[in-house]
Design a protein around this motif. Structure first.
Motif, PDB file in Angstrom:
ATOM      1  N   MET A   1     -42.662 -20.663  -6.779  1.00 62.14           N
ATOM      2  CA  MET A   1     -43.197 -19.707  -5.482  1.00 62.14           C
ATOM      3  C   MET A   1     -42.666 -19.003  -5.386  1.00 62.14           C
ATOM      4  SD  MET A   1     -41.586 -22.436  -2.899  1.00 62.14           S
ATOM      5  CE  MET A   1     -39.629 -22.123  -2.546  1.00 62.14           C
ATOM      6  N   GLU A   2     -43.184 -17.753  -5.051  1.00 68.76           N
ATOM      7  CA  GLU A   2     -43.110 -16.506  -4.754  1.00 68.76           C
ATOM      8  C   GLU A   2     -41.252 -16.607  -3.325  1.00 68.76           C
ATOM      9  OE1 GLU A   2     -42.910 -13.439  -5.962  1.00 68.76           O
ATOM     10  OE2 GLU A   2     -44.370 -14.869  -6.914  1.00 68.76           O
ATOM     11  N   SER A   3     -40.681 -15.944  -3.594  1.00 63.64           N
ATOM     12  CA  SER A   3     -39.654 -16.299  -1.909  1.00 63.64           C
ATOM     13  C   SER A   3     -38.903 -14.976  -1.597  1.00 63.64           C
ATOM     14  CB  SER A   3     -37.770 -16.527  -2.765  1.00 63.64           C
ATOM     15  OG  SER A   3     -37.271 -16.814  -1.868  1.00 63.64           O
ATOM     16  N   PRO A   4     -38.946 -14.866  -0.520  1.00 65.13           N
ATOM     17  CA  PRO A   4     -38.517 -13.674  -0.169  1.00 65.13           C
ATOM     18  C   PRO A   4     -37.325 -12.792  -0.422  1.00 65.13           C
ATOM     19  CG  PRO A   4     -38.168 -15.287   1.726  1.00 65.13           C
ATOM     20  CD  PRO A   4     -38.503 -15.334   0.784  1.00 65.13           C
ATOM     21  N   SER A   5     -35.812 -13.358  -0.921  1.00 65.71           N
ATOM     22  CA  SER A   5     -34.587 -13.668  -1.426  1.00 65.71           C
ATOM     23  C   SER A   5     -34.239 -14.314  -2.005  1.00 65.71           C
ATOM     24  CB  SER A   5     -34.212 -13.438   0.211  1.00 65.71           C
ATOM     25  OG  SER A   5     -33.587 -14.212   0.484  1.00 65.71           O
ATOM     26  N   PHE A   6     -33.044 -14.403  -2.333  1.00 65.24           N
ATOM     27  CA  PHE A   6     -32.746 -14.967  -3.276  1.00 65.24           C
ATOM     28  C   PHE A   6     -31.625 -16.120  -2.315  1.00 65.24           C
ATOM     29  CE2 PHE A   6     -28.005 -16.809  -4.537  1.00 65.24           C
ATOM     30  CZ  PHE A   6     -28.223 -17.721  -5.380  1.00 65.24           C
ATOM     31  N   MET A   7     -31.166 -16.197  -0.988  1.00 63.97           N
ATOM     32  CA  MET A   7     -30.784 -16.717  -0.254  1.00 63.97           C
ATOM     33  C   MET A   7     -31.705 -17.694   0.503  1.00 63.97           C
ATOM     34  SD  MET A   7     -28.446 -17.880   1.663  1.00 63.97           S
ATOM     35  CE  MET A   7     -26.536 -16.812   1.485  1.00 63.97           C
ATOM     36  N   CYS A   9     -34.375 -18.581  -0.883  1.00 61.28           N
ATOM     37  CA  CYS A   9     -34.893 -19.713  -3.031  1.00 61.28           C
ATOM     38  C   CYS A   9     -33.614 -21.165  -1.797  1.00 61.28           C
ATOM     39  CB  CYS A   9     -34.181 -18.681  -3.890  1.00 61.28           C
ATOM     40  SG  CYS A   9     -34.607 -20.119  -5.314  1.00 61.28           S
ATOM     41  N   SER A  10     -32.561 -20.800  -2.186  1.00 60.00           N
ATOM     42  CA  SER A  10     -31.458 -21.526  -1.924  1.00 60.00           C
ATOM     43  C   SER A  10     -31.341 -22.361  -0.536  1.00 60.00           C
ATOM     44  CB  SER A  10     -30.051 -20.617  -1.793  1.00 60.00           C
ATOM     45  OG  SER A  10     -29.584 -20.317  -2.785  1.00 60.00           O
ATOM     46  N   GLN A  11     -31.909 -21.909   0.386  1.00 66.26           N
ATOM     47  CA  GLN A  11     -32.177 -22.424   1.552  1.00 66.26           C
ATOM     48  C   GLN A  11     -33.498 -23.182   1.444  1.00 66.26           C
ATOM     49  OE1 GLN A  11     -32.502 -19.569   4.354  1.00 66.26           O
ATOM     50  NE2 GLN A  11     -30.401 -19.805   5.213  1.00 66.26           N
ATOM     51  N   SER A  12     -34.226 -22.869   0.646  1.00 68.49           N
ATOM     52  CA  SER A  12     -35.073 -24.396  -0.048  1.00 68.49           C
ATOM     53  C   SER A  12     -35.035 -25.601  -0.800  1.00 68.49           C
ATOM     54  CB  SER A  12     -36.490 -22.927  -0.583  1.00 68.49           C
ATOM     55  OG  SER A  12     -37.208 -22.113  -0.429  1.00 68.49           O
ATOM     56  N   CYS A  13     -34.072 -25.217  -1.638  1.00 69.66           N
ATOM     57  CA  CYS A  13     -33.441 -26.341  -2.036  1.00 69.66           C
ATOM     58  C   CYS A  13     -32.385 -27.235  -1.388  1.00 69.66           C
ATOM     59  CB  CYS A  13     -32.533 -25.757  -3.555  1.00 69.66           C
ATOM     60  SG  CYS A  13     -32.252 -27.243  -4.389  1.00 69.66           S
ATOM     61  N   LEU A  14     -31.977 -26.742  -0.547  1.00 71.13           N
ATOM     62  CA  LEU A  14     -31.428 -27.591   0.704  1.00 71.13           C
ATOM     63  C   LEU A  14     -31.919 -27.878   1.311  1.00 71.13           C
ATOM     64  CD1 LEU A  14     -27.944 -25.357   1.126  1.00 71.13           C
ATOM     65  CD2 LEU A  14     -27.930 -27.087  -0.077  1.00 71.13           C
ATOM     66  N   GLY A  15     -33.291 -28.436   1.997  1.00 74.81           N
ATOM     67  CA  GLY A  15     -34.032 -28.199   2.248  1.00 74.81           C
ATOM     68  C   GLY A  15     -35.007 -29.730   1.678  1.00 74.81           C
ATOM     69  N   ASN A  16     -35.014 -29.580   0.503  1.00 75.40           N
ATOM     70  CA  ASN A  16     -35.258 -31.080  -0.459  1.00 75.40           C
ATOM     71  C   ASN A  16     -34.025 -32.018  -0.870  1.00 75.40           C
ATOM     72  OD1 ASN A  16     -38.599 -30.407  -1.288  1.00 75.40           O
ATOM     73  ND2 ASN A  16     -37.166 -28.315  -1.512  1.00 75.40           N
ATOM     74  N   ALA A  17     -34.641 -32.825  -0.576  1.00 76.68           N
ATOM     75  CA  ALA A  17     -33.490 -34.030  -1.546  1.00 76.68           C
ATOM     76  C   ALA A  17     -33.183 -33.749  -2.475  1.00 76.68           C
ATOM     77  CB  ALA A  17     -33.701 -35.650  -0.692  1.00 76.68           C
ATOM     78  N   TRP A  18     -34.396 -34.028  -3.820  1.00 76.62           N
ATOM     79  CA  TRP A  18     -34.448 -33.621  -4.696  1.00 76.62           C
ATOM     80  C   TRP A  18     -33.780 -32.911  -5.026  1.00 76.62           C
ATOM     81  CZ3 TRP A  18     -37.173 -30.004  -6.738  1.00 76.62           C
ATOM     82  CH2 TRP A  18     -38.957 -29.523  -6.174  1.00 76.62           C
ATOM     83  N   CYS A  19     -34.241 -31.274  -5.227  1.00 76.77           N
ATOM     84  CA  CYS A  19     -33.121 -30.193  -5.422  1.00 76.77           C
ATOM     85  C   CYS A  19     -31.795 -29.989  -5.618  1.00 76.77           C
ATOM     86  CB  CYS A  19     -34.100 -29.211  -4.498  1.00 76.77           C
ATOM     87  SG  CYS A  19     -33.412 -27.679  -5.483  1.00 76.77           S
ATOM     88  N   SER A  20     -31.555 -29.982  -7.344  1.00 74.52           N
ATOM     89  CA  SER A  20     -30.326 -29.847  -7.311  1.00 74.52           C
ATOM     90  C   SER A  20     -29.722 -28.775  -8.116  1.00 74.52           C
ATOM     91  CB  SER A  20     -29.742 -30.779  -8.043  1.00 74.52           C
ATOM     92  OG  SER A  20     -30.050 -31.369  -9.389  1.00 74.52           O
TER      93      SER A  20
END
Length: 72
Positions: A1-7, A9-20
């Motif tokens: 997915m397109e992301s406005p920044s590295f941070m 992207c990381s926040q998107s991962c933290l918001g998904n229980a399955w993302c590690s």
């Protein structure tokens, strides 16, 4: 997915229980935006036999998720 920044992207991962972990590839522009990949791979799949492709402008990161429990 397109992301406005590295941070972001990381926040998107933290918001998904399955993302590690994430892969973030900076676009060729100098605005910090890029492509974000959310991964289900956890740290246990990374060992001395794991080969990473070193690519300029691409960042791999693993997430450490801590569950806070109020034990009052």
């Amino acid at each position: 997915m397109e992301s406005p920044s590295f941070m972001s992207c990381s926040q998107s991962c933290l918001g998904n229980a399955w993302c590690s972990s994430t892969n973030f590839k900076v676009s060729s522009k100098e605005d910090g935006k890029g492509t974000c990949e959310l991964n289900k791979h956890d740290i246990s799949v990374i060992d001395e036999n794991t080969n990473f492709l070193n690519q300029q402008g691409v960042f791999f990161s693993t997430m450490l998720k801590v569950i806070y429990m109020d034990l009052k």
